[in-house]
Enzyme design. Structure first.
Site, short mmCIF file in Angstrom:
data_model
loop_
_atom_site.label_atom_id
_atom_site.label_comp_id
_atom_site.label_asym_id
_atom_site.label_seq_id
_atom_site.Cartn_x
_atom_site.Cartn_y
_atom_site.Cartn_z
N LYS A 187 0.82 -1.22 0.00
CA LYS A 187 0.00 0.00 0.00
C LYS A 187 0.86 1.27 0.00
O LYS A 187 0.53 2.24 -0.69
CB LYS A 187 -0.94 0.00 1.19
CG LYS A 187 -0.28 0.23 2.53
CD LYS A 187 -1.27 0.42 3.65
CE LYS A 187 -0.55 0.69 4.96
NZ LYS A 187 0.24 1.94 4.95
N ASP A 226 -3.55 7.77 4.26
CA ASP A 226 -2.95 6.46 4.51
C ASP A 226 -3.64 5.83 5.73
O ASP A 226 -4.14 6.54 6.61
CB ASP A 226 -1.46 6.66 4.80
CG ASP A 226 -0.71 5.34 4.92
OD1 ASP A 226 -1.15 4.34 4.32
OD2 ASP A 226 0.32 5.31 5.63
N GLU A 227 -3.66 4.50 5.79
CA GLU A 227 -4.26 3.77 6.93
C GLU A 227 -5.69 4.27 7.20
O GLU A 227 -6.07 4.56 8.34
CB GLU A 227 -3.40 3.91 8.19
CG GLU A 227 -1.98 3.40 8.05
CD GLU A 227 -1.87 1.88 8.04
OE1 GLU A 227 -2.91 1.21 8.04
OE2 GLU A 227 -0.73 1.36 8.03
N GLN A 280 -8.42 -4.81 8.80
CA GLN A 280 -7.41 -4.56 9.83
C GLN A 280 -7.78 -3.38 10.72
O GLN A 280 -6.91 -2.78 11.35
CB GLN A 280 -6.04 -4.31 9.18
CG GLN A 280 -5.49 -5.52 8.44
CD GLN A 280 -4.08 -5.27 7.93
OE1 GLN A 280 -3.11 -5.28 8.68
NE2 GLN A 280 -3.97 -5.05 6.64
#
Length: 695
Positions: free
Chosen positions: A34, A213-214, A244
């Site tokens: 990613k 991100d994330e 996740q």
């Protein structure tokens, strides 16, 4: 001609990285690259689409991740790309508020300071004392959490009037001292965007391309901020894996994936895993498929070969479980050459670490507890930084109170309280209030010397040219180093070494930040306040002991998922709520996908927990991961027998705390017969007794 960095991408990564206009959710499974995809997309926008770096904003969660993203992008697109805004969410808030906080009309000025969690708790402790509240009844951590929930979620969980008074006093103290806590960095930025249309429009116009991100870890405010910023151009590119999402307790909102689908739409799934073998991913896919409320469904694939099927081991006791793990670690290191640092023992909560620590120590296996006390939380580091902050801005009462009597200057709590009272009555800083204090003798002389010292150092600091001069100058000039040297013990030497290590941070900061010396110093102090435990690196070759939450994002050759037992993992609370059970399953999924080559799932039939013996059932997750519903003990064909669950065997040399050295004669069950030197002779002792160590 295609850029070399584009050639490295697989087809789905390429599809995501070359996406230019419009929203896109990149569902990036564990180990699917990613970060490479996100950073390549930024480089592609700059190099191929001709987008100005100043028009690009990328946000993530840790300073380490932001630094890695920046370095990768500059490596691909050149120094020109340094114009991108690449920050953590909190750092992004700092940048916005440094420019526009005064527009909120709340009394804050743009030279505000940021206080960390330790400082927040000090404030609360002080307020409890001032309000004459019972510190045994009103717990600091509990009040801190309630204040955060109220500020962040508008959730009033205060139990009584006293707790509300603590909150009000806390906010007043922050405002009076021009201080912001971590919650404020996001809340006030969100408030600014929500209430000041001119500011929002300016940032909407500037940031034509926004990357997150994330994304699975974002909370409701972070999502709303990014949604507002992308309101004009709609170019919101988010990367994450809802499977996740394991930080609900920190405020992460699992529903943000559904919100994105509704508000924007557009998706691309990365499912080729570059980390784990096929057999490990089969376990992961079967496990996560049990979750019913997944916004996106995917199956991870691998081209790394089948590998070994994960082992499921059942031990008779918790001691035997830890022992067979230790024996297997020794085998992996000796026979397969796997470094200790590529091995992790993971468990659901920190209380479960004791047995593994005891056993690894018995075997002389080096280990580290992942996520200990942060470097920046150490007393000497906070003291030196408090001095530096006060020197830069002598009106910061919070930092003055921390160090006015460190080293000791005969300035006690009574004197400090008098100074604080004058400062509040006259609406001036405590530093200014020193001049109005009506006392004589040694204390007044000490106060005048302290004030002179701060302003002398301020004058010297303003003439400095590089950050590397700051730390040791302050540490010596204040007498802090001399104080530690006079203590003359191992701890004081270690504390001096820590201060020297802080100098390294300033040396690096001198190269990293831009602007005048003072501007660089302020940026560095801001960044230090934003450091988290997640940014720490493990340096020595040692087995990692950790909870699942602390190793998310990491990978290891060999992973032991220990204590796989119902009512422990999944946790007891999960059986009450299906949503909690799904989060527990996602936590287990994170554990499985940390493993590259070997995965061991272990449990015991008998466990000593919280002072009592329990006889737990196997975790339901073990059943869900397997191709059949039966729990089977699995071994590789090359292995014979069962895992070694005994700590000792006949012939072993041991050392006992009282009886001295001895030799093991025999083992029966968990009882070891050991021959010690006279006058002690033959003794029968539990082999896992803490007084015994194998030598």
């Amino acid at each position: 001609m295609m850029n070399k960095w584009l050639e490295k991408l697989n087809p789905k990564q390429y599809q995501a990285a070359t996406h230019i206009d419009g929203p896109l959710f990149v569902i990036a499974g564990a180990g699917t690259g990613k970060t490479r995809t996100l950073t390549t997309r930024v480089a592609y926008l700059i190099e191929n689409a001709g987008i100005s770096p100043e028009s690009i904003l990328a946000v993530t969660f840790t300073n380490k991740a932001a630094k890695e993203m920046r370095e990768r992008i500059i490596d691909m697109a050149g120094p020109y790309a340094s114009g991108c805004w690449i920050y953590t969410f909190h750092s992004f808030g700092v940048q916005v508020l440094r420019k526009d906080i005064e527009r909120l009309g709340m009394g804050y000025t743009r030279n505000f300071n940021i206080i960390d969690e330790d400082d927040v708790k000090s404030f609360i402790r002080e307020i409890i004392k001032k309000l004459n509240m019972d510190s045994k009844h009103y717990k600091i951590n509990d009040l801190r959490n309630k204040i955060s929930r109220f500020k962040h979620f508008n959730e009033d969980s205060f139990d009584d009037y006293n707790e509300k008074m603590v909150f009000q006093s806390y906010q007043q103290e922050l405002s009076l001292n021009n201080l912001l806590d971590f919650d404020d960095l996001q809340l006030l930025t969100f408030k600014l965007f929500s209430e000041d249309h001119e500011v929002l429009e300016r940032y909407q116009e500037r940031f034509q391309y926004i990357l997150v991100d994330e994304f699975q870890d974002t909370d409701h405010i972070q999502y709303q901020m990014m949604k507002m910023l992308a309101g004009k151009h709609k170019n919101l590119f988010v990367v994450g894996d809802p499977d996740q999402s394991i930080y609900a307790f920190r405020g992460a909102n699992y529903e943000n994936a559904n919100h994105f689908n509704k508000d924007f739409g557009g998706e691309c799934v990365l499912d080729l895993n570059y980390r784990s073998t096929v057999e490990i991913l089969k376990f992961a896919n079967r496990l996560i498929a049990q979750n019913q409320h997944r916004p996106f469904k995917k199956n991870l694939e691998s081209n790394l070969g089948n590998g070994k099927e994960p082992f499921i081991w059942t031990a008779p006791t918790d001691f035997a479980e830890a022992t067979m793990i230790a024996n297997e670690i020794i085998r992996l290191v000796k026979e397969e050459g796997i470094p200790y640092q590529d091995i992790a023992i993971l468990y659901r909560n920190n209380a479960l670490s004791r047995q593994f620590e005891d056993t690894l120590m018995k075997y002389n296996i080096p280990y580290v507890m992942y996520g200990g006390i942060s470097f920046y939380q150490r007393r000497e580091i906070k003291d030196i930084l408090a001095y530096i902050r006060l020197i830069v801005n002598p009106t910061l009462d919070f930092y003055l109170k921390r160090i006015i009597n460190v080293p000791r200057r005969s300035i006690g709590p009574t004197t400090i309280n008098k100074i604080e009272l004058i400062s509040k009555e006259k609406n001036i800083s405590m530093m200014e209030a020193i001049d109005y204090l009506d006392i004589n003798g040694k204390t007044m002389e000490s106060l005048k010397n302290f004030k002179s010292l701060i302003f002398e150092m301020k004058e010297r600091l303003e003439s400095m040219e590089t950050l590397e001069e700051v730390v040791m100058y302050v540490a010596y000039q204040t007498g802090y180093i001399m104080m530690l040297e006079e203590e003359k013990d191992d701890i004081s030497e270690e504390r001096i070494d820590n201060i020297k290590e802080l100098k390294s941070v300033f040396v690096m900061g001198n190269e990293f930040y831009e602007g005048t010396f003072i501007e660089k110093l302020q940026q560095l102090l801001d960044q230090i306040a934003l450091y988290t435990d997640l940014d720490k690196a493990q340096q020595k070759d040692a087995v990692v002991l950790s909870t699942y939450h602390q190793v998310k994002g990491l990978e290891f050759d060999c992973v032991f998922m220990a204590v796989m037992e119902d009512q422990i993992f999944p946790s007891p609370q999960a059986s009450m709520d299906p949503r909690d059970m799904e989060e527990e399953r996602r936590i287990a999924y994170v554990g499985v996908t940390r493993a590259k080559r070997r995965l061991y799932l272990t449990r015991s039939e008998k466990r000593l927990l919280y002072g009592s013996f329990i006889y737990p059932r196997a975790s339901r997750f073990l059943r869900e991961m397997q191709p059949t519903k039966e729990i089977l003990t699995k071994f590789n064909k090359e292995q014979t027998g069962t895992p070694n669950t005994s700590f000792l065997k006949p012939g072993d040399k041991v050392m006992h705390q009282i009886f001295g050295s001895g030799i093991v004669v025999s083992i029966e069950g968990e009882i070891a017969t050991i021959a010690f030197s006279l006058p002690h002779g033959i003794k029968k002792i539990l082999e896992n007794h803490p007084s015994i160590k194998k030598v």
